[in-house]
Motif scaffolding. Structure first.
Motif, short mmCIF file in Angstrom:
data_model
loop_
_atom_site.label_atom_id
_atom_site.label_comp_id
_atom_site.label_asym_id
_atom_site.label_seq_id
_atom_site.Cartn_x
_atom_site.Cartn_y
_atom_site.Cartn_z
N SER A 1 0.75 -1.08 -0.13
CA SER A 1 -0.05 0.03 -0.10
C SER A 1 0.72 1.28 0.16
CB SER A 1 -0.89 0.03 1.29
OG SER A 1 -0.24 -0.08 2.33
N SER A 2 2.12 1.15 0.07
CA SER A 2 3.05 2.31 0.14
C SER A 2 3.77 2.45 -1.26
CB SER A 2 4.26 2.21 1.31
OG SER A 2 5.24 3.22 1.43
N PRO A 3 3.72 3.86 -1.51
CA PRO A 3 4.60 3.98 -2.97
C PRO A 3 5.88 4.00 -2.58
CG PRO A 3 3.70 6.08 -2.16
CD PRO A 3 2.85 4.91 -1.19
N LEU A 4 6.45 4.06 -1.27
CA LEU A 4 7.95 4.10 -1.28
C LEU A 4 8.46 2.40 -1.44
CD1 LEU A 4 7.65 5.59 2.27
CD2 LEU A 4 8.37 6.68 0.18
N TRP A 5 7.56 1.51 -1.47
CA TRP A 5 8.24 0.11 -1.84
C TRP A 5 8.44 0.04 -3.19
CZ3 TRP A 5 5.30 -4.97 -2.66
CH2 TRP A 5 6.16 -5.70 -2.52
N ASP A 6 9.54 -0.39 -3.73
CA ASP A 6 10.06 -0.77 -5.15
C ASP A 6 9.49 -2.13 -5.69
OD1 ASP A 6 11.63 -2.27 -3.81
OD2 ASP A 6 13.42 -1.44 -4.83
N LYS A 7 8.91 -2.72 -4.75
CA LYS A 7 8.29 -4.41 -5.11
C LYS A 7 9.41 -5.34 -5.54
CE LYS A 7 4.01 -2.20 -7.00
NZ LYS A 7 4.25 -0.92 -6.62
N ARG A 8 10.45 -5.11 -4.79
CA ARG A 8 11.54 -6.14 -4.97
C ARG A 8 11.63 -7.07 -3.87
NH1 ARG A 8 16.75 -5.06 -5.03
NH2 ARG A 8 16.18 -2.91 -3.88
N VAL A 9 11.85 -6.70 -2.54
CA VAL A 9 11.98 -7.68 -1.67
C VAL A 9 11.05 -7.18 -0.21
CG1 VAL A 9 13.75 -8.26 0.34
CG2 VAL A 9 14.27 -7.72 -2.08
N CYS A 10 10.42 -8.18 0.29
CA CYS A 10 9.52 -7.71 1.33
C CYS A 10 9.35 -9.06 2.26
CB CYS A 10 8.11 -7.40 1.07
SG CYS A 10 7.04 -6.96 2.37
N GLY A 11 9.94 -9.21 3.35
CA GLY A 11 9.84 -10.39 4.01
C GLY A 11 10.23 -10.21 5.65
N LEU B 1 12.01 -10.32 15.55
CA LEU B 1 11.59 -10.45 14.23
C LEU B 1 12.09 -9.24 13.17
CD1 LEU B 1 7.64 -10.79 14.74
CD2 LEU B 1 9.49 -12.70 14.55
N ARG B 2 12.63 -9.68 12.18
CA ARG B 2 13.14 -8.60 11.24
C ARG B 2 12.31 -8.66 10.13
NH1 ARG B 2 18.61 -10.16 7.66
NH2 ARG B 2 16.68 -11.41 6.90
N CYS B 3 11.96 -7.24 9.91
CA CYS B 3 11.12 -7.09 8.83
C CYS B 3 12.18 -6.27 7.50
CB CYS B 3 10.23 -5.80 8.90
SG CYS B 3 8.91 -6.34 10.35
N LEU B 4 12.20 -6.77 6.52
CA LEU B 4 13.22 -6.61 5.47
C LEU B 4 12.39 -6.04 4.26
CD1 LEU B 4 16.03 -6.56 4.68
CD2 LEU B 4 15.71 -8.73 3.55
N VAL B 5 12.62 -4.77 3.99
CA VAL B 5 11.97 -4.04 2.91
C VAL B 5 12.82 -3.25 1.92
CG1 VAL B 5 9.77 -3.73 3.85
CG2 VAL B 5 11.50 -1.87 4.21
N SER B 6 12.50 -2.94 0.66
CA SER B 6 13.54 -2.56 -0.37
C SER B 6 12.85 -1.36 -0.92
CB SER B 6 13.90 -3.45 -1.55
OG SER B 6 12.57 -3.74 -2.25
N SER B 7 13.94 -0.37 -1.13
CA SER B 7 13.37 0.95 -1.77
C SER B 7 14.20 1.26 -3.16
CB SER B 7 13.27 2.10 -0.74
OG SER B 7 12.15 1.69 0.09
N ARG B 8 13.77 2.44 -3.73
CA ARG B 8 14.59 2.96 -4.64
C ARG B 8 15.91 3.75 -4.59
NH1 ARG B 8 9.23 3.12 -6.42
NH2 ARG B 8 9.06 5.14 -5.41
N ASN B 9 15.83 4.18 -3.38
CA ASN B 9 16.84 4.92 -2.75
C ASN B 9 16.82 4.98 -1.31
OD1 ASN B 9 15.31 7.52 -1.89
ND2 ASN B 9 15.06 7.50 -4.23
N SER B 10 18.08 5.57 -0.61
CA SER B 10 18.16 5.49 0.98
C SER B 10 17.16 6.38 1.60
CB SER B 10 19.39 5.89 1.44
OG SER B 10 19.77 7.25 0.86
#
Length: 370
Positions: free
Chosen positions: A284-294, A307-316
């Motif tokens: 639901s967030s535009p900040l996520w680049d749809k590569r990694v979410c776990g 628990l570790r939430c791992l997410v990816s984005s286009r930049n830092s």
């Protein structure tokens, strides 16, 4: 007296005519250039011709016209317009041409940079080219200044000046050794600048971590690098630091980055429910680049589970905001849906089984209390 005034008036007329003609020609040429730049993106040169070459070109036009009208000056003015006037105009012409050459360097840089969009999302190549051009521009300008100084000395047709210059060069051997020792850091920064331009360990707008400070490379000069830290401070680092020391470059190959958010919950938490909720938050967030979410269990401690939430984005920058969003919404989900799984301490108590003697001792008051 009339002839003398006539001579002065004719010289003044020639001077004014040269000024008017040169300024008029300059106005027409650069008016056409400015109009072409305002004609839209398809017609615009976009090289900064007027801003970088307008003033030095005007100076060259004026000096050229003055050189042209100088031979037509009356003979009565020969004592006043002799070698001194020629020498002054020659010095001014050399300085104007050096000024024009420096402006031409900026125009060439703008012409190269026009092919690369620094504002694009994937601008790694553009930032690399911009960094190299900035360093090479400063080197070329330094070379142009040296050539201009040499040409300026060449205008003086005096053997004494050349002999004095030869003597200075001959006596500069020992001085050069002293200056080389004193300017060791300057020389190392100069060589480091060349190495950075060729190998590109850092580029303009790179995200780096230097001495524990996170920031972006804002400027690369011939001696130091300006890093703009996230809290709007500026970190000044010598160029040699990036050759002699280790540092973290988050955008060396790509601006894509992974980020983590840790949760500490009770052992009874339903991990699959949290994993599904994390996927909903990221989607639901535009900040996520749809590569990694776990979401994974990365550690078991005495009282809590990590628990570790791992997410990816286009930049830092976007990844930092996404990590904050994940923390906020995951905690809100736990608070509303599973409040019992929040961290807590367990204390187990057992009733004491008192024997007869101890029970009697507890029931009979002591003499001190009586």
């Amino acid at each position: 007296m009339l002839q003398m005034w006539h001579g002065w008036f004719f010289a003044l007329f020639l001077f004014c005519a040269a000024l008017v003609f040169s300024n008029g020609l300059h106005w027409i040429v650069f008016r056409l250039l400015r109009r072409s730049q305002q004609g839209g993106p398809s017609r615009s040169l976009g090289w900064g011709l007027h801003s970088h070459l307008g003033r030095p070109a005007r100076a060259i036009f004026i000096l050229t016209c003055l050189f042209s009208v100088l031979p037509f000056a009356p003979r009565q003015l020969a004592p006043y317009l002799g070698d001194t006037a020629h020498q002054t105009l020659a010095i001014a012409m050399v300085l104007s041409m050096g000024w024009f050459a420096v402006g031409l360097v900026y125009v060439v840089e703008a012409a190269f940079l026009r092919r690369y969009d620094i504002t694009a999302e994937n601008n790694m190549r553009a930032r690399q080219v911009q960094t190299q051009l900035v360093i090479f521009r400063r080197l070329v300008i330094a070379f142009v200044l040296i050539i201009t100084l040499g040409a300026l000395l060449w205008t003086f047709h005096d053997e004494r000046i050349w002999k004095a210059g030869t003597g200075l060069l001959a006596s500069a051997g020992i001085a050069s050794l002293i200056l080389a020792t004193a300017a060791k850091s300057t020389a190392s920064n100069y060589l480091a600048g060349l190495q950075i331009a060729l190998t590109s360990p850092i580029r303009i707008d790179d995200v780096v971590v230097v001495q524990g400070e996170w920031g972006r490379v804002a400027e690369i000069t011939s001696a130091y690098v300006v890093i703009r830290i996230w809290d709007q401070r500026s970190l000044i680092v010598p160029l040699s630091f990036f050759i002699e020391n280790s540092f973290a470059n988050w955008t060396r190959d790509s601006a894509n980055i992974l980020g983590t958010a840790f949760l500490y919950v009770d052992y009874t938490v339903p991990v699959e429910e949290l994993r599904a909720q994390l996927q909903k938050i990221a989607a639901s967030s535009p900040l996520w680049d749809k590569r990694v979410c776990g979401l994974q269990v990365t550690d078991l401690r005495e009282h809590t589970m990590e628990l570790r939430c791992l997410v990816s984005s286009r930049n830092s920058s976007e990844n930092f905001d996404l990590r904050c969003l994940v923390r906020e919404q995951m905690i809100a989900f736990l608070r509303d849906s599973y409040p019992e799984v929040l961290p807590k301490f367990r204390i187990a108590s057992k009733p004491l089984e008192a024997d007869g003697a101890s029970a009697a001792a507890l029931s009979v008051p002591s003499k001190k209390n009586v």
